[in-house]
Design a protein around this motif. Structure first.
Motif, PDB file in Angstrom:
ATOM      1  N   GLN A  20      20.608   0.707 -20.828  1.00 42.24           N
ATOM      2  CA  GLN A  20      20.582   2.139 -21.104  1.00 42.24           C
ATOM      3  C   GLN A  20      19.156   2.626 -21.346  1.00 42.24           C
ATOM      4  OE1 GLN A  20      22.898   3.947 -20.357  1.00 42.24           O
ATOM      5  NE2 GLN A  20      24.874   3.025 -20.786  1.00 42.24           N
ATOM      6  N   CYS A  21      18.367   1.837 -22.023  1.00 41.40           N
ATOM      7  CA  CYS A  21      16.953   2.189 -22.207  1.00 41.40           C
ATOM      8  C   CYS A  21      16.233   2.227 -20.857  1.00 41.40           C
ATOM      9  CB  CYS A  21      16.268   1.204 -23.138  1.00 41.40           C
ATOM     10  SG  CYS A  21      16.826   1.302 -24.860  1.00 41.40           S
ATOM     11  N   GLU A  69      21.613  15.265 -36.196  1.00 43.97           N
ATOM     12  CA  GLU A  69      21.300  14.229 -37.187  1.00 43.97           C
ATOM     13  C   GLU A  69      20.160  13.345 -36.698  1.00 43.97           C
ATOM     14  OE1 GLU A  69      25.029  12.269 -37.604  1.00 43.97           O
ATOM     15  OE2 GLU A  69      25.910  13.817 -38.903  1.00 43.97           O
ATOM     16  N   ARG A  70      20.171  13.040 -35.417  1.00 45.87           N
ATOM     17  CA  ARG A  70      19.114  12.215 -34.837  1.00 45.87           C
ATOM     18  C   ARG A  70      17.765  12.955 -34.845  1.00 45.87           C
ATOM     19  NH1 ARG A  70      21.532   9.378 -29.335  1.00 45.87           N
ATOM     20  NH2 ARG A  70      21.762   7.317 -30.246  1.00 45.87           N
ATOM     21  N   ILE A  71      17.800  14.237 -34.501  1.00 50.66           N
ATOM     22  CA  ILE A  71      16.573  15.037 -34.493  1.00 50.66           C
ATOM     23  C   ILE A  71      15.927  15.033 -35.878  1.00 50.66           C
ATOM     24  CG2 ILE A  71      15.653  17.390 -34.260  1.00 50.66           C
ATOM     25  CD1 ILE A  71      17.800  17.826 -32.068  1.00 50.66           C
ATOM     26  N   GLU A  72      16.774  15.236 -36.889  1.00 48.15           N
ATOM     27  CA  GLU A  72      16.270  15.255 -38.270  1.00 48.15           C
ATOM     28  C   GLU A  72      15.730  13.881 -38.670  1.00 48.15           C
ATOM     29  OE1 GLU A  72      17.740  16.409 -42.807  1.00 48.15           O
ATOM     30  OE2 GLU A  72      19.103  16.665 -41.103  1.00 48.15           O
ATOM     31  N   GLU A  76      23.676   1.211 -28.994  1.00 48.32           N
ATOM     32  CA  GLU A  76      23.005   1.934 -30.085  1.00 48.32           C
ATOM     33  C   GLU A  76      22.456   3.284 -29.662  1.00 48.32           C
ATOM     34  OE1 GLU A  76      21.423  -2.375 -30.486  1.00 48.32           O
ATOM     35  OE2 GLU A  76      22.696  -1.283 -29.057  1.00 48.32           O
ATOM     36  N   THR A  77      22.155   3.459 -28.371  1.00 44.45           N
ATOM     37  CA  THR A  77      21.616   4.743 -27.901  1.00 44.45           C
ATOM     38  C   THR A  77      22.700   5.804 -27.796  1.00 44.45           C
ATOM     39  OG1 THR A  77      21.942   4.405 -25.512  1.00 44.45           O
ATOM     40  CG2 THR A  77      19.942   3.461 -26.517  1.00 44.45           C
ATOM     41  N   GLY A 126      24.767  15.171 -24.092  1.00 44.81           N
ATOM     42  CA  GLY A 126      25.413  14.081 -24.809  1.00 44.81           C
ATOM     43  C   GLY A 126      24.932  13.984 -26.248  1.00 44.81           C
ATOM     44  N   TRP A 127      24.695  12.753 -26.695  1.00 48.09           N
ATOM     45  CA  TRP A 127      24.265  12.531 -28.074  1.00 48.09           C
ATOM     46  C   TRP A 127      22.738  12.543 -28.219  1.00 48.09           C
ATOM     47  CZ3 TRP A 127      28.650  10.030 -26.142  1.00 48.09           C
ATOM     48  CH2 TRP A 127      29.839  10.289 -26.822  1.00 48.09           C
ATOM     49  N   GLY A 128      22.023  12.872 -27.127  1.00 47.56           N
ATOM     50  CA  GLY A 128      20.625  13.243 -27.247  1.00 47.56           C
ATOM     51  C   GLY A 128      19.555  12.193 -27.085  1.00 47.56           C
TER      52      GLY A 128
END
Length: 389
Positions: A150-151, A206-209, A130-131, A175-177
């Motif tokens: 990963q966490c 998208e994640r930041i928002e 999920e990360t 990467g995806w942040g």
């Protein structure tokens, strides 16, 4: 069962006799090594002798991709026994020069990076956690899930960086942040990520928002070589799984750009696939998976850091953690084989399955490693005396 053969491919494979296995070809079974076979290679077509001698890796890899070579049983299990003998592979570096030593220009390296990472976020979402972390996890316990590992990895990195509220953190190859988002939420830092992948940038934004972190975190399409011209400085720098795309000729350039934007006494953590010695890379991986990819040795990076007045605080190997991470990815990938094959095609699917299983085997055999290096720019006497993390 026969040991003698007129087929070059079978004769060639007889050099890999550290672990016993069988080769079936044209209705005959040929035994290699001593003892009961630990895996079986089913050959449907002869493999050209010149290809095997030019690059064993390419010849066997392409045969597997096309279905001309099948492995009976668990793919990782077979590769784990076979790839430990990569010193017996044939590689004609003169004939493979353009493939092994590709251009390290900005334009070409951007093309190589986007080739791998812009395949589509939907594709990576199928088998990453999920990360959306596409790097080595950290398994605190044998029972940790991929998500937990990963966490754990991200938290371990953030702890090593000794972050404090309102510090600035640069992530080179973000990467995806997930790392920067977690750093902003848990430590209150202000983060900037740079990447060459438009797909990664899109998902990161998208994640930041979604997290409401627009005032804390940003992401830019940028080559690391442009950092020194941005006029910004940072308290901390992290780079996870990006150095492998830089190329041997540019390692010092990478260090110089990090040096230019890191504040005096600042910490930098470099997390990267490493090697025991300097090696130009595997032809099959370079042609099909990571064009231009190059794995640095640990010693050359330590040497470069010292040449630029970076003081090494800590070096940690996560080799076995990466083997476990890859086996999780391989299992997830296998669980979605029909979907991936429908989306990407059969040859691509076989290629990526081979890549994930093969990489797990090479980490398990110590052919490659994973290191985290923690350094300071100049002397820092303000850090705790012990490993605070």
């Amino acid at each position: 069962m026969k040991n003698m053969t007129d087929h070059f491919i079978v004769s060639f494979l007889q050099r890999f006799d550290d672990h016993p296995f069988d080769v079936t070809f044209h209705g005959e079974t040929h035994h290699i090594g001593n003892g009961n076979p630990v895996f079986i290679v089913n050959l449907k077509e002869e493999i050209d002798s010149s290809k095997l001698l030019t690059s064993t890796s390419l010849a066997l890899g392409e045969a597997y991709m096309k279905g001309d070579l099948e492995i009976e049983g668990d793919l990782f299990h077979a590769l784990d026994h076979f790839l430990g003998q990569m010193d017996k592979f044939s590689t004609d570096r003169t004939r493979l020069k353009k493939l092994i030593f590709s251009s390290q220009s900005k334009k070409n390296q951007e093309k190589e990076v986007t080739y791998h990472y812009d395949m589509g976020n939907d594709f990576y979402s199928l088998w990453l956690d999920e990360t959306m972390s596409y790097s080595c996890g950290y398994f605190k316990a044998e029972t940790d899930t991929l998500y937990e590992a990963q966490c754990n990895k991200v938290e371990r990195i953030l702890q090593k960086l000794y972050l404090k509220e309102d510090m600035t953190l640069l992530d080179i190859g973000c990467g995806w942040g997930y790392l920067l988002i977690r750093a902003a939420k848990e430590y209150g830092v202000k983060g900037v990520g740079i990447t060459l992948s438009r797909e990664q940038k899109k998902r990161f934004e998208e994640r930041i928002e979604a997290e409401g972190l627009g005032d804390k975190v940003s992401v830019e399409l940028m080559d690391y070589r442009d950092l020194k011209d941005q006029g910004k400085t940072f308290d901390r720098i992290v780079s996870v799984g990006m150095l492998e795309h830089v190329g041997r000729e540019n390692y010092e350039l990478f260090v110089k750009n990090a040096e230019a934007v890191l504040k005096p006494g600042g910490l930098m953590l470099l997390h990267y696939i490493s090697a025991l010695r300097e090696y130009p890379g595997d032809p099959w991986i370079k042609k099909y998976i990571f064009p231009g990819g190059m794995i640095p040795s640990l010693r050359e990076m330590i040497h470069l850091f010292s040449e630029h007045q970076f003081y090494t605080l800590d070096v940690e190997s996560l080799r076995r953690h990466y083997c476990k991470t890859l086996l999780h990815w391989e299992r997830n990938f296998r669980d979605h084989l029909p979907e991936i094959e429908a989306k990407m095609g059969k040859e691509f699917t076989r290629m990526w399955h081979l890549y994930l299983s093969g990489c797990a085997a090479t980490f398990h055999n110590g052919i490659i490693d994973l290191h985290q290096i923690l350094v300071t720019k100049g002397v820092n006497n303000e850090l705790p005396l012990t490993r605070w993390y």
